[in-house]
Write a protein that holds these residues in place. Structure first.
Motif, PDB file in Angstrom:
ATOM      1  N   GLU A   1      39.808  53.600  53.355  1.00 23.20           N
ATOM      2  CA  GLU A   1      40.347  53.347  52.029  1.00 23.20           C
ATOM      3  C   GLU A   1      40.131  51.871  51.684  1.00 23.20           C
ATOM      4  N   LYS A   2      39.555  51.631  50.533  1.00 29.05           N
ATOM      5  CA  LYS A   2      39.293  50.265  50.090  1.00 29.05           C
ATOM      6  C   LYS A   2      40.565  49.657  49.513  1.00 29.05           C
ATOM      7  N   LEU A   3      40.893  48.456  49.973  1.00 22.38           N
ATOM      8  CA  LEU A   3      42.096  47.763  49.501  1.00 22.38           C
ATOM      9  C   LEU A   3      41.820  47.063  48.174  1.00 22.38           C
ATOM     10  N   PRO A   4      42.856  46.893  47.371  1.00 19.84           N
ATOM     11  CA  PRO A   4      42.689  46.143  46.120  1.00 19.84           C
ATOM     12  C   PRO A   4      42.279  44.700  46.419  1.00 19.84           C
ATOM     13  N   PHE A   5      41.643  44.039  45.441  1.00 21.74           N
ATOM     14  CA  PHE A   5      41.205  42.665  45.578  1.00 21.74           C
ATOM     15  C   PHE A   5      42.391  41.773  45.932  1.00 21.74           C
ATOM     16  N   GLY A   6      42.208  40.883  46.908  1.00 21.47           N
ATOM     17  CA  GLY A   6      43.268  39.959  47.315  1.00 21.47           C
ATOM     18  C   GLY A   6      44.224  40.531  48.347  1.00 21.47           C
ATOM     19  N   CYS A   7      43.945  41.761  48.848  1.00 17.60           N
ATOM     20  CA  CYS A   7      44.844  42.406  49.814  1.00 17.60           C
ATOM     21  C   CYS A   7      44.184  42.477  51.195  1.00 17.60           C
ATOM     22  N   THR A   8      45.013  42.338  52.224  1.00 24.78           N
ATOM     23  CA  THR A   8      44.568  42.418  53.610  1.00 24.78           C
ATOM     24  C   THR A   8      45.605  43.199  54.405  1.00 24.78           C
ATOM     25  N   THR A   9      45.152  43.982  55.382  1.00 20.38           N
ATOM     26  CA  THR A   9      46.048  44.740  56.234  1.00 20.38           C
ATOM     27  C   THR A   9      46.212  44.014  57.565  1.00 20.38           C
ATOM     28  N   VAL A  27      49.331  43.121  52.840  1.00 18.52           N
ATOM     29  CA  VAL A  27      49.821  41.980  52.081  1.00 18.52           C
ATOM     30  C   VAL A  27      48.812  41.699  50.975  1.00 18.52           C
ATOM     31  N   CYS A  28      49.324  41.552  49.765  1.00 15.48           N
ATOM     32  CA  CYS A  28      48.466  41.244  48.625  1.00 15.48           C
ATOM     33  C   CYS A  28      48.875  39.897  48.028  1.00 15.48           C
ATOM     34  N   VAL A  29      47.889  39.028  47.893  1.00 19.56           N
ATOM     35  CA  VAL A  29      48.129  37.715  47.295  1.00 19.56           C
ATOM     36  C   VAL A  29      47.824  37.811  45.808  1.00 19.56           C
ATOM     37  N   ARG A  30      48.783  37.455  45.007  1.00 24.35           N
ATOM     38  CA  ARG A  30      48.611  37.537  43.555  1.00 24.35           C
ATOM     39  C   ARG A  30      48.495  36.162  42.906  1.00 24.35           C
ATOM     40  N   ASP A  31      48.684  35.120  43.702  1.00 19.96           N
ATOM     41  CA  ASP A  31      48.578  33.764  43.167  1.00 19.96           C
ATOM     42  C   ASP A  31      47.190  33.227  43.452  1.00 19.96           C
ATOM     43  N   PHE A  32      46.325  33.332  42.468  1.00 17.53           N
ATOM     44  CA  PHE A  32      44.978  32.823  42.611  1.00 17.53           C
ATOM     45  C   PHE A  32      44.964  31.353  42.235  1.00 17.53           C
ATOM     46  N   LEU A  59      38.977  23.298  46.815  1.00 20.16           N
ATOM     47  CA  LEU A  59      40.154  24.108  47.095  1.00 20.16           C
ATOM     48  C   LEU A  59      40.190  25.222  46.056  1.00 20.16           C
ATOM     49  N   ALA A  60      40.209  26.481  46.511  1.00 14.09           N
ATOM     50  CA  ALA A  60      40.238  27.618  45.591  1.00 14.09           C
ATOM     51  C   ALA A  60      40.624  28.872  46.361  1.00 14.09           C
ATOM     52  N   PHE A  61      41.258  29.803  45.658  1.00 11.72           N
ATOM     53  CA  PHE A  61      41.501  31.142  46.214  1.00 11.72           C
ATOM     54  C   PHE A  61      41.361  32.151  45.084  1.00 11.72           C
ATOM     55  N   PRO A  62      40.529  33.167  45.270  1.00 10.69           N
ATOM     56  CA  PRO A  62      39.674  33.378  46.433  1.00 10.69           C
ATOM     57  C   PRO A  62      38.590  32.298  46.499  1.00 10.69           C
ATOM     58  N   GLU A  63      37.866  32.314  47.604  1.00 10.43           N
ATOM     59  CA  GLU A  63      36.834  31.309  47.835  1.00 10.43           C
ATOM     60  C   GLU A  63      35.916  31.182  46.633  1.00 10.43           C
ATOM     61  N   ALA A  64      35.578  29.952  46.295  1.00 13.40           N
ATOM     62  CA  ALA A  64      34.729  29.692  45.139  1.00 13.40           C
ATOM     63  C   ALA A  64      33.252  29.727  45.532  1.00 13.40           C
ATOM     64  N   LYS A  65      32.425  30.167  44.611  1.00 12.10           N
ATOM     65  CA  LYS A  65      30.968  30.103  44.788  1.00 12.10           C
ATOM     66  C   LYS A  65      30.532  28.739  44.279  1.00 12.10           C
ATOM     67  N   ILE A  66      29.805  28.017  45.111  1.00 15.16           N
ATOM     68  CA  ILE A  66      29.355  26.672  44.753  1.00 15.16           C
ATOM     69  C   ILE A  66      27.876  26.720  44.409  1.00 15.16           C
ATOM     70  N   THR A  67      27.539  26.154  43.258  1.00 17.21           N
ATOM     71  CA  THR A  67      26.135  26.031  42.858  1.00 17.21           C
ATOM     72  C   THR A  67      25.830  24.565  42.595  1.00 17.21           C
ATOM     73  N   TRP A  68      24.596  24.182  42.835  1.00 17.24           N
ATOM     74  CA  TRP A  68      24.151  22.810  42.631  1.00 17.24           C
ATOM     75  C   TRP A  68      23.163  22.755  41.479  1.00 17.24           C
ATOM     76  N   SER A 109      39.620  31.233  36.129  1.00 18.25           N
ATOM     77  CA  SER A 109      38.898  30.207  35.381  1.00 18.25           C
ATOM     78  C   SER A 109      39.846  29.046  35.130  1.00 18.25           C
ATOM     79  N   PRO A 110      39.417  27.871  34.796  1.00 15.48           N
ATOM     80  CA  PRO A 110      38.021  27.496  34.545  1.00 15.48           C
ATOM     81  C   PRO A 110      37.330  27.062  35.832  1.00 15.48           C
ATOM     82  N   SER A 111      35.998  26.950  35.740  1.00 15.15           N
ATOM     83  CA  SER A 111      35.259  26.416  36.880  1.00 15.15           C
ATOM     84  C   SER A 111      35.407  24.899  36.862  1.00 15.15           C
TER      85      SER A 111
END
Length: 140
Positions: A1-9, A27-32, A59-68, A109-111
């Motif tokens: 079963e796939k967990l909702p985004f931000g959730c871990t068992t 546990v589901c984290v709702r504070d992004f 610093l970001a949650f969930p992990e941020a994608k970094i582009t140059w 957002s924002p980036s």
């Protein structure tokens, strides 16, 4: 079963002699956290043609994608390796743009963006007079 985004068992097991008790919780984290506190590390001055790395952390949650990119757009097609973990390796020559920017984005957002200016130390291009050039077989 796939967990909702931000959730871990998580599972906790306790063993007493011959008895094991296990409990599983999700546990589901709702504070992004939107990307913030961007930092670029690397040299400020580089010799022409020498390789060097720039690393962008955020610093970001969930992990941020970094582009140059550069101030004028994307990265040049040649001379740059993007390791995909926020680190790029560059080799600059006279005429290269020297302002590099990292941008971090996640579902919140924002980036965020930060730029650094690299001062390119040009090597003198000196041509040896023909009297100082070695001839084949002249090793002294």
């Amino acid at each position: 079963e796939k967990l909702p985004f931000g959730c871990t068992t998580y599972q906790c097991k306790i063993t007493f002699a011959s008895y094991t008790y296990a409990e599983t919780s999700t546990v589901c984290v709702r504070d992004f956290i939107a990307p913030q506190n961007l930092t670029i590390t690397g040299p400020c001055n580089v010799l022409e043609g020498k390789r060097f790395n720039l690393k962008c952390t955020v610093l970001a949650f969930p992990e941020a994608k970094i582009t140059w990119g550069t101030k004028s757009g994307g990265l040049p097609a040649k001379g740059i390796t993007d390791f995909g973990n926020g680190t790029i390796r560059l080799r600059l020559f006279e005429g290269n743009e020297t302002t590099y920017c990292c941008t971090a984005a996640n579902v919140k957002s924002p980036s965020a963006s930060k730029c650094t200016v690299i001062i390119l130390l040009l090597l003198p291009h000196i041509k040896k007079p023909s009297s100082l050039r070695r001839r084949p077989g002249d090793c002294k």
